[in-house]
Each structure stands twice: as C-alpha cells, then as structure tokens.
Design a protein around this motif. Structure first.
Motif: not given
Length: 293
Positions: A118-123, A131-133, A235-237
């Motif tokens: 779940a944290m990886s999705v946030v990252w 659009a990333g912070i 994130l990258t596979k």
C-alpha cells in the motif's frame, strides 16, 4: 559418554515436535529445491529430465541475473548503512528528549508497521513524473522534473530511497531498546572521569555498549534488504530495461511467469548461498572484533 546420552534422552520428547517442524518446513523444502535445480522441470509439467549443472552454467551467462545481482548489492550497500545511521541518529535524538518521545517513535516506525504494498502505491503517486509531489518540490528548487521510475539512471535510486524510508524505523526501535539497556550510572561515572560532551559520551560509552545491538541490526537489516521484492513488483516490475530487477523478483518471474521451475530453483540456491556467505562473514568479523576489544 553413556551417561551423557542418558541425560539427553528425556529431552527427545520435548525436542521431537520442533525437530519435525524444522525438517518439514526448512530442510526438506531446501533439499527439494536443490534437486529441482538439477532438472529442467517446468511448473505444471508432467515429466522432467536431469540436467545436472546446466541451470547453474546458464545463470553465469544470463544478463538478467547479472543485472539483478548488481542491483540487489547496490540496494543493500545504499539502504543498510544509511538506514542504520539514520536509525541510530534518531534513536539518540529521541532518547535524549523525553518530550514527545512516544509520538516521534511511532511516527518513524509507521513505515515498518504499514503494508509495504500500500505504501508503494502512495510512493508511485508521489514519484509521478508530472503530478507527483516530489517533482513539484524539485521544480520549486529550480531543477528539472524527472521520471524517477521510468529512467534507467534514477529508478534504482528511487527504490533505494523507499527502502531507507521503510527500514529506518526498524533500526530506530532496535537501537532504542539497546539505548534503554545502558545503565544511566555509567554516564554519571563518565562525568566524574571527565567525559562531559555528548560526542565523548557517544564515542566512549554509548557506541561501545551498543556493539551487540549494532551487529544484530546490521545482520537483520541486510537480510531484510536481500528480500526486497514488494516495491519492485508494485512500482517497476524490474523495469525499465531491467534497471530495477532484483534477485527475488527475477526468481518470481522465472518461476511463476515463465514457469522455468528448474532454472528458478537454481536461482534460489544461489540466493540462499549468498545470504549464508554474508552471515558467515558477519559472524567471523564479529568474533574478531570481540577479541580485539
């Protein structure tokens, strides 16, 4: 000798269930994996042939394996020392300031307690190229935005940054447990001997007494770093162009996507052998350092 054996006999009923479980859950699967690494069996196949060391020889010529091994070592070399250093720094900082100790400890430990998927999705959203912070902050600083997860030059560093963020909290909690075990009287005695500054206290009292804790943290964090998989898969596979491929993800890909079970088993054997080699080197280094002191 006979008396020693008789003394051990009553322990067998107590040790029996544990030994059976150890063999069934650890040694037997490891032995089966080694046998499979000597075959060309594919997952779901009805037959196989013994190929001996062919899988291991193929690994030596596999560019994907070399890339995965290099990336795994890079991940360990970057994440482990950085996370341990930050964990020790924050542990000393929080331990020296009682105000808000519970809050800061929980805040830094939160990544460990959270689900890494779940944290990886946030990252993934934070590292978004437009659009990333993270890129918003980069642009505010006057630099050009980057495609952190889509560029072969930056993707592995982004994965390492997430690993540092996740593992620092683990090192923090372990170091805080070690710091709380140090008797406060030693610091009072040190002041009588002229050890007054915080730097001298750390060098002469804190760090030497944290020796066993430090070696445990290094070993545990390194083994945990060897097991990096979730962030890469989400994130990258392994991409782009295998730039973020790591050992566990390569094993998963070969075994459960390409169904090359024999080849994947050979990768597992090499993976386990690498961890065992690291553990043996660490134990040898620990013993030598203990003799030096």
């Amino acid at each position: 000798m006979a008396k020693s054996n008789q003394a051990r006999l009553p322990l067998l009923p107590l040790m029996g269930p544990a030994l059976v479980g150890l063999c069934a859950l650890l040694y037997a699967p490891a032995f089966v994996t080694f046998l499979l690494s000597l075959t060309d069996w594919q997952l779901g196949g009805s037959d196989f042939q013994w190929v001996g060391a062919k899988n291991y020889l193929s690994i030596l010529d596999d560019e994907d394996f070399r890339s995965a091994f290099k990336n795994t070592i890079q991940y360990i070399a970057v994440v482990v020392p950085t996370a341990i250093s930050l964990g020790l720094f924050f542990a000393i900082l929080i331990e020296s300031n009682k105000a808000g100790r519970a809050f800061y400890r929980a805040a830094i430990f939160l990544p460990v307690a959270s689900t890494l998927v779940a944290m990886s999705v946030v990252w993934q959203f934070m590292l978004h190229p437009t659009a990333g912070i993270i890129n918003k902050i980069v642009m505010l600083l006057g630099a050009s935005p980057k495609n952190w997860l889509g560029d072969t030059d930056t993707v592995m560093w982004a994965i390492c940054a997430i690993g540092i963020w996740e593992m620092t909290g683990l090192a923090l909690v372990l170091f805080m447990a070690g710091l709380q075990a140090i008797p406060k009287e030693l610091y009072e005695a040190g002041q009588l001997d002229g050890i007054c500054t915080q730097r001298e206290k750390f060098q002469r009292i804190t760090f030497p007494l944290l020796g066993h804790t430090t070696f445990f943290v290094i070993t545990y964090c390194a083994i945990r770093a060897f097991q990096v998989f979730d962030t890469v898969q989400v994130l990258t596979k392994g991409g782009p162009n295998k730039a973020s491929e790591v050992m566990l993800h390569l094993i998963y890909t070969e075994g459960f996507q390409y169904f090359r079970t024999g080849y994947a088993s050979a990768l597992v054997v090499i993976y386990i052998a690498t961890i065992l080699l690291f553990t043996v080197v660490k134990i040898s280094f620990t013993r030598r350092l203990a003799k030096a002191y």
